[in-house]
Scaffold this motif. Structure first.
Motif, PDB file in Angstrom:
ATOM      1  N   THR A 133     -27.027 -37.658 -57.331  1.00  0.00           N
ATOM      2  CA  THR A 133     -28.208 -37.248 -56.587  1.00  0.00           C
ATOM      3  C   THR A 133     -29.403 -38.003 -57.140  1.00  0.00           C
ATOM      4  OG1 THR A 133     -27.289 -35.061 -56.187  1.00  0.00           O
ATOM      5  CG2 THR A 133     -29.652 -35.314 -55.895  1.00  0.00           C
ATOM      6  N   ARG A 271     -31.763 -33.169 -51.556  1.00  0.00           N
ATOM      7  CA  ARG A 271     -30.358 -33.350 -51.917  1.00  0.00           C
ATOM      8  C   ARG A 271     -29.498 -33.679 -50.696  1.00  0.00           C
ATOM      9  NH1 ARG A 271     -28.545 -31.816 -56.986  1.00  0.00           N
ATOM     10  NH2 ARG A 271     -30.118 -30.806 -58.279  1.00  0.00           N
ATOM     11  N   THR A 275     -27.769 -37.318 -52.087  1.00  0.00           N
ATOM     12  CA  THR A 275     -26.501 -37.264 -52.803  1.00  0.00           C
ATOM     13  C   THR A 275     -25.620 -38.412 -52.352  1.00  0.00           C
ATOM     14  OG1 THR A 275     -26.661 -34.875 -53.039  1.00  0.00           O
ATOM     15  CG2 THR A 275     -24.488 -35.853 -53.329  1.00  0.00           C
TER      16      THR A 275
END
Length: 358
Positions: A133, A271, A275
């Motif tokens: 991430t 995120r 990611t």
């Protein structure tokens, strides 16, 4: 009167210049895994020993933070604990952000840089799935608007304290609190921040070197309550400006929880885009229709904000279209989903892929 031919030629020259910028930006990602803002406070028999122990503790703490960033929670127990010798071999560098020594004590904030190959070998021993991430630092401007108006940037209140004590170092969106000193006040006023004056906020990104600014706003009387919490998020890289949903809190005592909730939403949103599965890599040839120079600039900015896009190679560039090769992490389906979150549509037209702003 200027001819269409002059306009097309001039636009094409500008597009070439912008193309060079996007290729350089997209290929400018770091090859290392870096964990920023690792804080330590170590005591020992003397300052030298405290410093040595502190650096070793920073390596351990950074490794744990890296695991949180790269490994799903259900897989973390399978990772073998590295000893200090192995940790030292995995760390390429330790960057000293701030440090302070006292007799028998060492206090510091460090950035720890890991070697990707050695980290992947270590994590691979546990047979775990790994992702990364990519962090997106943000500057937080906490504002309080009371009956008399917006308080100054340097006002010391419960809302500012709530953000100051919030631990975000290992999150996807680590935050820095605005200092509110004279330089900040020269760049932006509290009123400009409150209304989201983009040109004023952009001046702060140059000083703090954070791509995102979060203006977190509390409205209401400091003593009586209830209070309304909300604000806005501004991305200096893409120019996007979005509202933070408002909520009501009963009194100032609940502001730390409100700050946590706001940050958790920002963290979750980022995120979903940030990611990256680095174990899967591919490339894709795409066509970008161009109706105006602004189309290409907008797409360039949004591509630069997507961590899954490893590099962008401009193969051909004309006044009405660009042919690109995207090198990316993940699968085509994952790339489509992530680009959609960045405001880009990637679809297939016959045997060709087309990329355009939504």
């Amino acid at each position: 009167m200027l001819s269409n031919r002059w306009f097309s030629t001039t636009a094409l020259v500008l597009l070439v210049a912008v193309a060079a910028c996007v290729e350089a930006f997209a290929q400018g990602g770091t090859a290392n895994f870096t964990v920023n803002d690792v804080t330590i406070d170590v005591s020992a028999s003397d300052a030298v020993q405290a410093r040595e122990q502190g650096i070793q503790e920073a390596r351990r703490k950074a490794a744990a933070m890296l695991v949180e960033r790269m490994v799903p929670a259900e897989d973390r127990a399978r990772i073998p604990a590295p000893d200090d010798v192995r940790l030292q071999s995995m760390v390429r560098a330790v960057e000293f952000v701030r440090e302070r020594s006292a007799p028998g004590r060492y206090i510091a904030t460090l950035n720890v840089v890991f070697s990707p190959g050695l980290v992947k070998a270590w994590l691979g021993e546990g047979g775990v799935r790994t992702t990364e991430t990519v962090q997106r630092p943000a500057l937080v401007i906490p504002l309080w608007k009371g009956p008399a108006g917006v308080e100054p940037l340097d006002d010391r209140n419960a809302w500012r304290e709530a953000w100051r004590t919030l631990d975000t170092a290992s999150s996807a969106v680590p935050v820095t609190l605005i200092r509110g000193d004279q330089l900040d006040q020269n760049a932006v006023s509290a009123e400009q921040a409150y209304v989201g004056d983009v040109s004023a906020l952009a001046r702060l990104t140059e000083r703090y070197r954070t791509p995102v600014i979060v203006v977190a706003i509390v409205e209401g009387d400091k003593e009586s309550g209830p209070l309304t919490v909300g604000g806005l998020r501004y991305d200096a890289q893409t120019g996007a400006r979005s509202e933070i949903a408002k909520e009501t809190v009963p009194a100032a005592a609940q502001l730390p929880d409100a700050a946590k909730r706001i940050h958790a939403r920002l963290d979750e949103q980022w995120r979903s885009m940030a990611t990256v599965r680095r174990d899967s890599q591919d490339s894709l040839d795409v066509i970008v229709p161009i109706r105006a120079l602004g189309d290409w600039v907008q797409i360039r900015q949004r591509l630069g904000a997507v961590p899954a896009v490893r590099s962008v190679v401009v193969r051909t560039l004309e006044a009405d279209r660009a042919d690109l090769r995207l090198e990316y992490f993940g699968t085509p389906e994952e790339l489509q989903r992530i680009l959609a979150l960045a405001g880009l549509t990637l679809d297939r037209d016959a045997d060709k892929w087309r990329l355009q702003a939504r």
